[in-house]
Design a protein around this motif. Structure first.
Motif, mmCIF file in Angstrom:
data_model
loop_
_atom_site.group_PDB
_atom_site.id
_atom_site.type_symbol
_atom_site.label_atom_id
_atom_site.label_comp_id
_atom_site.label_asym_id
_atom_site.label_seq_id
_atom_site.Cartn_x
_atom_site.Cartn_y
_atom_site.Cartn_z
ATOM 1 N N PRO A 146 -69.105 -8.440 -25.940
ATOM 2 C CA PRO A 146 -69.383 -8.253 -27.370
ATOM 3 C C PRO A 146 -68.104 -8.212 -28.223
ATOM 4 C CG PRO A 146 -70.792 -6.810 -26.089
ATOM 5 C CD PRO A 146 -69.805 -7.441 -25.121
ATOM 6 N N GLN A 147 -67.021 -7.672 -27.673
ATOM 7 C CA GLN A 147 -65.762 -7.626 -28.422
ATOM 8 C C GLN A 147 -65.220 -9.037 -28.643
ATOM 9 O OE1 GLN A 147 -66.356 -5.755 -25.609
ATOM 10 N NE2 GLN A 147 -66.712 -3.812 -26.642
ATOM 11 N N GLU A 148 -65.312 -9.886 -27.625
ATOM 12 C CA GLU A 148 -64.872 -11.272 -27.770
ATOM 13 C C GLU A 148 -65.770 -12.016 -28.759
ATOM 14 O OE1 GLU A 148 -63.052 -12.650 -23.544
ATOM 15 O OE2 GLU A 148 -65.114 -11.899 -23.474
ATOM 16 N N TRP A 149 -67.070 -11.759 -28.692
ATOM 17 C CA TRP A 149 -68.047 -12.353 -29.614
ATOM 18 C C TRP A 149 -67.693 -12.003 -31.055
ATOM 19 C CZ3 TRP A 149 -72.626 -15.215 -29.827
ATOM 20 C CH2 TRP A 149 -73.442 -15.009 -30.935
ATOM 21 N N ASP A 150 -67.378 -10.716 -31.297
ATOM 22 C CA ASP A 150 -67.054 -10.266 -32.648
ATOM 23 C C ASP A 150 -65.813 -10.951 -33.211
ATOM 24 O OD1 ASP A 150 -69.239 -8.576 -32.696
ATOM 25 O OD2 ASP A 150 -68.086 -6.768 -32.212
ATOM 26 N N ALA A 151 -64.901 -11.352 -32.337
ATOM 27 C CA ALA A 151 -63.679 -12.024 -32.790
ATOM 28 C C ALA A 151 -63.951 -13.466 -33.212
ATOM 29 C CB ALA A 151 -62.626 -11.987 -31.686
ATOM 30 N N GLY A 152 -65.075 -14.020 -32.795
ATOM 31 C CA GLY A 152 -65.454 -15.386 -33.161
ATOM 32 C C GLY A 152 -66.368 -15.981 -32.116
ATOM 33 N N HIS A 153 -67.364 -16.725 -32.570
ATOM 34 C CA HIS A 153 -68.321 -17.372 -31.671
ATOM 35 C C HIS A 153 -68.861 -18.636 -32.334
ATOM 36 C CE1 HIS A 153 -70.614 -14.567 -34.211
ATOM 37 N NE2 HIS A 153 -71.528 -15.511 -34.217
ATOM 38 N N LEU A 154 -69.458 -19.504 -31.531
ATOM 39 C CA LEU A 154 -70.032 -20.728 -32.087
ATOM 40 C C LEU A 154 -71.261 -20.397 -32.914
ATOM 41 C CD1 LEU A 154 -69.969 -23.501 -29.330
ATOM 42 C CD2 LEU A 154 -68.438 -23.172 -31.255
ATOM 43 N N ASP A 155 -71.393 -21.093 -34.014
ATOM 44 C CA ASP A 155 -72.553 -20.940 -34.873
ATOM 45 C C ASP A 155 -73.813 -21.298 -34.080
ATOM 46 O OD1 ASP A 155 -73.952 -20.450 -37.247
ATOM 47 O OD2 ASP A 155 -73.782 -22.537 -37.891
ATOM 48 N N GLY A 156 -74.777 -20.394 -34.041
ATOM 49 C CA GLY A 156 -76.032 -20.631 -33.343
ATOM 50 C C GLY A 156 -76.041 -20.202 -31.889
ATOM 51 N N ALA A 157 -74.912 -19.688 -31.394
ATOM 52 C CA ALA A 157 -74.837 -19.266 -29.992
ATOM 53 C C ALA A 157 -75.581 -17.952 -29.771
ATOM 54 C CB ALA A 157 -73.380 -19.114 -29.559
#
Length: 169
Positions: A44-55
């Motif tokens: 979740p911490q990595e996700w919060d730093a940035g993720h692909l739109d719609g992932a």
């Protein structure tokens, strides 16, 4: 000859390691259809730093992928990414053992964005909402308040926080 043999083994291992994280075809794009499922298997911490739109976030290390497999459609197309391609590769192997036929490891977040053409969503820090709420409340409760340090400017809040830069909320 022995020295050449010793040096060639690490070179081959490195070559295979680098190509294992690349999208199919190395330089090509991956088609993202209407029903393609994009899985981010980072924390979740990595996700919060940035993720692909719609992932969709399924933390591999926390066991989320293994727990979700029974509920996922084995006939759907899946694109899986993580920080380096390692966890995505493990998730792909786990899904394939469970009978999933169309699972692609697109490597890291950046290589997944490049391969799919999807934008990376970067979220503002959690403190931005707190600062924004406090400023809104202060301006509503203080009739003559038009900004910090000046009575003429309505845009001084950008000096308080990077949250108020263009494109941030």
């Amino acid at each position: 000859m022995r020295l050449l043999h010793r040096l060639s083994i690490p070179a081959v291992v490195m070559l295979f390691g680098l190509t294992a994280c690349a999208p199919p075809g190395g330089e090509g794009r991956v088609e993202v259809g209407e029903h393609t499922v994009i899985l981010d298997v980072r924390t979740p911490q990595e996700w919060d730093a940035g993720h692909l739109d719609g992932a969709r976030l399924l933390d591999f290390n926390a066991g989320d992928v293994a727990a979700a497999v029974p509920d996922l459609d084995p006939d759907a197309k899946y694109l899986v990414y993580c920080r380096s391609g390692n966890r995505a590769g493990q998730a792909k192997a786990l899904m394939e053992r469970a009978g999933f036929a169309d699972v692609t490891n697109v490597g890291s977040l950046e290589s997944a964005a490049s391969a799919t053409g999807l934008p990376i969503v970067r979220q503002a820090p959690a403190t931005c909402g707190v600062i924004s709420t406090a400023i809104s409340k202060l301006s509503a409760e203080t009739p003559n308040w038009e900004g910090i340090g000046t009575r003429t400017s309505r845009r001084p809040v950008s000096v308080l926080s990077p949250c108020f830069l263009p494109g941030r909320t």
